[in-house]
Write an enzyme that holds these catalytic residues in place. Structure first.
Site, PDB file in Angstrom:
ATOM      1  N   GLY A 289       0.810  -1.208   0.000  1.00  0.00           N
ATOM      2  CA  GLY A 289       0.000   0.000   0.000  1.00  0.00           C
ATOM      3  C   GLY A 289       0.845   1.260   0.000  1.00  0.00           C
ATOM      4  O   GLY A 289       2.082   1.216  -0.005  1.00  0.00           O
ATOM      5  N   ILE A 291       1.276   3.697   2.354  1.00  0.00           N
ATOM      6  CA  ILE A 291       2.089   3.896   3.556  1.00  0.00           C
ATOM      7  C   ILE A 291       3.054   2.729   3.741  1.00  0.00           C
ATOM      8  O   ILE A 291       4.238   2.914   4.044  1.00  0.00           O
ATOM      9  CB  ILE A 291       1.198   4.049   4.800  1.00  0.00           C
ATOM     10  CG1 ILE A 291       0.216   5.201   4.604  1.00  0.00           C
ATOM     11  CG2 ILE A 291       2.051   4.281   6.044  1.00  0.00           C
ATOM     12  CD1 ILE A 291       0.869   6.527   4.361  1.00  0.00           C
ATOM     13  N   SER A 313      -2.446  -8.004  -1.764  1.00  0.00           N
ATOM     14  CA  SER A 313      -2.464  -7.718  -3.192  1.00  0.00           C
ATOM     15  C   SER A 313      -1.233  -8.303  -3.881  1.00  0.00           C
ATOM     16  O   SER A 313      -0.104  -7.923  -3.570  1.00  0.00           O
ATOM     17  CB  SER A 313      -2.522  -6.200  -3.426  1.00  0.00           C
ATOM     18  OG  SER A 313      -2.271  -5.890  -4.778  1.00  0.00           O
ATOM     19  N   LYS A 408      -9.476   9.595  12.142  1.00  0.00           N
ATOM     20  CA  LYS A 408     -10.897   9.229  12.095  1.00  0.00           C
ATOM     21  C   LYS A 408     -11.286   8.317  13.243  1.00  0.00           C
ATOM     22  O   LYS A 408     -12.482   8.042  13.456  1.00  0.00           O
ATOM     23  CB  LYS A 408     -11.216   8.575  10.751  1.00  0.00           C
ATOM     24  CG  LYS A 408     -11.083   9.534   9.578  1.00  0.00           C
ATOM     25  CD  LYS A 408     -11.314   8.852   8.252  1.00  0.00           C
ATOM     26  CE  LYS A 408     -11.230   9.848   7.095  1.00  0.00           C
ATOM     27  NZ  LYS A 408      -9.913  10.499   6.990  1.00  0.00           N
ATOM     28  N   VAL A 447      -3.365  11.429   4.023  1.00  0.00           N
ATOM     29  CA  VAL A 447      -2.048  11.381   3.407  1.00  0.00           C
ATOM     30  C   VAL A 447      -2.166  11.805   1.950  1.00  0.00           C
ATOM     31  O   VAL A 447      -2.908  11.198   1.174  1.00  0.00           O
ATOM     32  CB  VAL A 447      -1.435   9.968   3.508  1.00  0.00           C
ATOM     33  CG1 VAL A 447      -0.080   9.931   2.849  1.00  0.00           C
ATOM     34  CG2 VAL A 447      -1.335   9.558   4.975  1.00  0.00           C
ATOM     35  N   GLY A 449      -1.739  12.015  -1.750  1.00  0.00           N
ATOM     36  CA  GLY A 449      -1.277  11.124  -2.797  1.00  0.00           C
ATOM     37  C   GLY A 449      -1.450   9.655  -2.518  1.00  0.00           C
ATOM     38  O   GLY A 449      -1.133   8.832  -3.370  1.00  0.00           O
ATOM     39  N   ARG A 538     -20.957  12.434   2.499  1.00  0.00           N
ATOM     40  CA  ARG A 538     -21.213  11.034   2.263  1.00  0.00           C
ATOM     41  C   ARG A 538     -21.515  10.331   3.580  1.00  0.00           C
ATOM     42  O   ARG A 538     -21.261  10.875   4.658  1.00  0.00           O
ATOM     43  CB  ARG A 538     -20.006  10.394   1.582  1.00  0.00           C
ATOM     44  CG  ARG A 538     -19.693  10.989   0.216  1.00  0.00           C
ATOM     45  CD  ARG A 538     -18.370  10.480  -0.325  1.00  0.00           C
ATOM     46  NE  ARG A 538     -17.253  10.868   0.521  1.00  0.00           N
ATOM     47  CZ  ARG A 538     -15.987  10.549   0.273  1.00  0.00           C
ATOM     48  NH1 ARG A 538     -15.689   9.838  -0.790  1.00  0.00           N
ATOM     49  NH2 ARG A 538     -15.029  10.945   1.083  1.00  0.00           N
ATOM     50  N   GLU A 541     -19.342  10.585   6.973  1.00  0.00           N
ATOM     51  CA  GLU A 541     -18.360  11.658   6.835  1.00  0.00           C
ATOM     52  C   GLU A 541     -18.761  12.843   7.705  1.00  0.00           C
ATOM     53  O   GLU A 541     -19.940  13.157   7.843  1.00  0.00           O
ATOM     54  CB  GLU A 541     -18.293  12.093   5.369  1.00  0.00           C
ATOM     55  CG  GLU A 541     -17.126  12.996   5.043  1.00  0.00           C
ATOM     56  CD  GLU A 541     -17.001  13.209   3.536  1.00  0.00           C
ATOM     57  OE1 GLU A 541     -15.870  13.107   3.036  1.00  0.00           O
ATOM     58  OE2 GLU A 541     -18.021  13.457   2.882  1.00  0.00           O
TER      59      GLU A 541
END
Length: 643
Positions: A289, A291, A313, A408, A447, A449, A538, A541
């Site tokens: 990923g 990070i 992945s 979050k 983050v 990008g 959303r 959110e």
């Protein structure tokens, strides 16, 4: 065998040495001439000739001991002149000893005082003249593009020094945020106006490029961005210190979004981190990923003996393997496709390699996607996966386990945030059960990008011609760059004690609509070309994110950008949580999942109850990283639009 022709550098050094010798002799003669009021008697002319070789030898030794001959005259500066002055003083002392050893009865001693002064003036003057000739507009400006520098005289001075001798850029004007500096000049470059007059100054000097010398987060930097974008001017910035140290350091580069976040990048304790990772085995989950892959790059840079990369992945782990094999061919790296929810597989990998440090970056993080249909998946990956990784770290004897969390998780209004908060609590519970391993969590904001973040989304929308979709005109977020996020995790892993949660001082939050406007302008377009539309909040959110919950306090750490969040309340029973997740079945109702989360995470307020509302001033002031900030100041967007 044909003789090799001397290189231009050797010829230049020889010429400069001859010039120095000639000037020393000239100063020697002038000293005698001045001593006798411009009419030197014939007998003293003989004394001057006899002692001249002693003078040249003494000064050659003095200047040689100070390594003055290594100076490059094209770039001579004040430090070089100070070195020259000390060399002249040492040469004067050695020459005096040499003359005294000749025992000349009629030698005028005042010459020994006059000569070093004259020698310093002549040697310094010829070096200044040499550099002036090297920097003469006719010698270096051919083919160079005019450049305007933005910043105060103090900020601009470093940029002008860095641009000296540049084959690409020609600084022709300065615009300063200080009105009192307008009309003054620095290194022959005039302050032609204030920052607000940037387009007019650029037009007057026929410049299409602007170099921002002001520090990150300054008002003039943001103003320059807006003005330059409106006028179609390219905005540049000097590389940061870490980029000067890269294998191929850049010169002035184009302004990037992370240059405008309003604070300095996180600084690392490089020595301690190198000591921590050098020669050690490190395991990273979620290594494919955004990070996780940056963590792997940083760990490889610090000389890890073996890097164990784990990711679900196949494509992500393949891409990482290709990159690290090319960048660090000497490093021993192992790549696994593994789901952190497979506890036995994860434990087997950890026990085989016995890592010293485990970084847990595997997680589901997309808020709307995890809110309803995938709520149980968020819990099984973010909560159960974290427990499995933490227990695997303890089972293999790892010294440290670092879990990546999010802002979050504070007063969460969505399943993803609540799952990460529960994961933090689970890590603290395991820390109490496993004293042999240090367990810490690291909490940071969005983050720039990273996959799933707004910046790649906005970039794709701009490339299509718009519109750029923003959920709400007042929504704000804390932001950091991918390297900053990885470095924060490494630093916390270095200094953390078991059970601690680290938070980063991320400055002020950024208004998302301003972020969209910046990206549009950095792409060379305007809002007339690419419109911005508002789509509404959303599910799950909220308008504002916090880094600390209401019942938390913080304490400082040795790192100026890191603080420790102190939490209270009972910790959950790990076995009970895992048992419910296993018994919940393949498709529990989202309402059932949220109700269970409410019982485990009391501060969780689902969006269905809060309707995505603004958390309110009570939660805003919970951001205690800078206690002197008021609520109004905290709500100010970082990047104000200047018209």
């Amino acid at each position: 065998m044909p003789l090799r022709r001397p290189s231009p550098l050797v010829l230049t050094n020889a010429l400069q040495a001859l010039v120095d010798a000639f000037l020393l002799l000239l100063a020697w003669g002038l000293a005698f001439w001045l001593r006798f009021n411009l009419d030197m008697p014939e007998e003293f002319q003989h004394v001057a000739l006899v002692t001249a070789p002693v003078c040249v030898l003494g000064y050659a030794l003095g200047l040689g001991l100070l390594r003055v001959h290594r100076q490059v005259w094209d770039f001579i500066g004040l430090p070089d002149l100070r070195q020259l002055a000390i060399g002249v003083l040492l040469g004067a002392v050695l020459t005096s000893f040499g003359v005294l050893m000749l025992r000349l009865t009629n030698f005028p001693r005042s010459v020994m005082l006059l000569h070093p002064v004259l020698a310093l003036v002549l040697l310094g003057a010829v070096r200044a003249a040499w550099r002036t000739a090297a920097e003469h507009p006719g010698a270096v400006r051919s083919g160079r593009r005019p450049l305007v520098v933005v910043g105060s005289l103090q900020d601009a001075s470093g940029a002008l020094r860095a641009l000296k001798g540049s084959s690409q850029w020609d600084p022709v004007a300065i615009v300063s945020p200080l009105r009192a500096e307008v009309g003054r000049a620095l290194q022959s470059v005039r302050v032609a106006g204030s920052v607000g007059e940037l387009p007019q100054v650029c037009e007057f000097v026929h410049a299409q490029s602007v170099l921002v010398a002001s520090p990150p987060g300054s008002a003039e930097r943001r103003e320059a961005l807006m003005l330059a974008a409106d006028a179609g001017i390219t905005l540049l910035h000097m590389p940061r210190a870490d980029q000067w140290l890269s294998p191929q350091p850049e010169g002035a580069r184009q302004v990037e979004l992370d240059d405008l976040l309003g604070r300095d990048p996180v600084a690392l304790d490089v020595g301690s981190l190198a000591e921590m990772f050098s020669g050690q085995t490190v395991l990273v989950t979620g290594a494919g990923g955004s990070i996780g892959s940056e963590l792997c790059r940083q760990i490889a840079r610090f000389g890890a003996g073996r890097l164990v990369c784990v990711d679900l992945s196949e494509y992500g782990i393949y891409e990482l393997e290709q990159e690290l094999r090319q960048a660090h061919p000497q490093m021993d790296a192992v790549y696994y496709t593994c789901n952190v929810r497979e506890v036995e597989r994860l434990r087997a990998i950890a026990c085989e390699h016995q890592p010293t440090v485990v970084f847990h970056a595997a997680a589901y993080k997309h808020v709307p996607l995890m809110e309803d249909h995938n709520a149980i998946e968020a819990l099984r990956t973010n909560v159960a996966g974290t427990v499995h990784a933490a227990r695997a770290a303890a089972a293999c004897g790892a010294r440290r386990f670092v879990m990546i969390s999010t802002d979050k998780a504070v007063n969460p209004t969505n399943v993803m945030g609540a799952s990460k908060r529960l994961a933090e609590l689970m890590v603290q519970a395991i820390a109490a059960q496993e004293p042999g391993t240090e367990f810490v969590s690291v909490r940071f904001g969005n983050v720039l990008g990273s996959s799933g973040s707004v910046v790649p989304l906005f970039t794709r929308q701009i490339a299509r011609g718009g519109p750029v979709t923003v959920t709400h005109p007042e929504i704000v977020r804390y932001f950091m760059t991918i390297p900053e996020a990885a470095q924060l995790v490494l630093q916390a892993g270095l200094m953390g004690r078991s059970g601690q949660i680290f938070v980063l001082d991320m400055g002020e939050p950024v208004k998302i609509v301003e972020l969209a406007r910046m990206l549009i302008r950095l792409s060379g377009k305007t809002e007339d070309d690419v419109p911005i539309t508002f789509t509404g909040l959303r599910p799950g959110e909220k308008l504002y994110e916090e880094l600390l919950a209401d019942d938390e306090t913080t304490e400082p750490t040795p790192h100026p950008k890191l603080r420790i969040a102190k939490t209270g309340g009972p910790l959950p029973e790990v076995g009970e949580v895992l048992g419910w997740l296993e018994e919940a079945g393949a498709h529990p109702a989202p309402t059932e999942v949220r109700a269970w989360l409410r019982r485990r995470v009391p501060e969780f307020t689902p969006a269905a109850e809060g309707s995505g509302r603004d958390p309110g001033p009570r939660e805003h002031v919970a951001h205690q990283l800078q206690p002197d900030q008021g609520v109004v100041q905290l709500h100010q967007p970082l990047l104000q639009r200047h018209r």
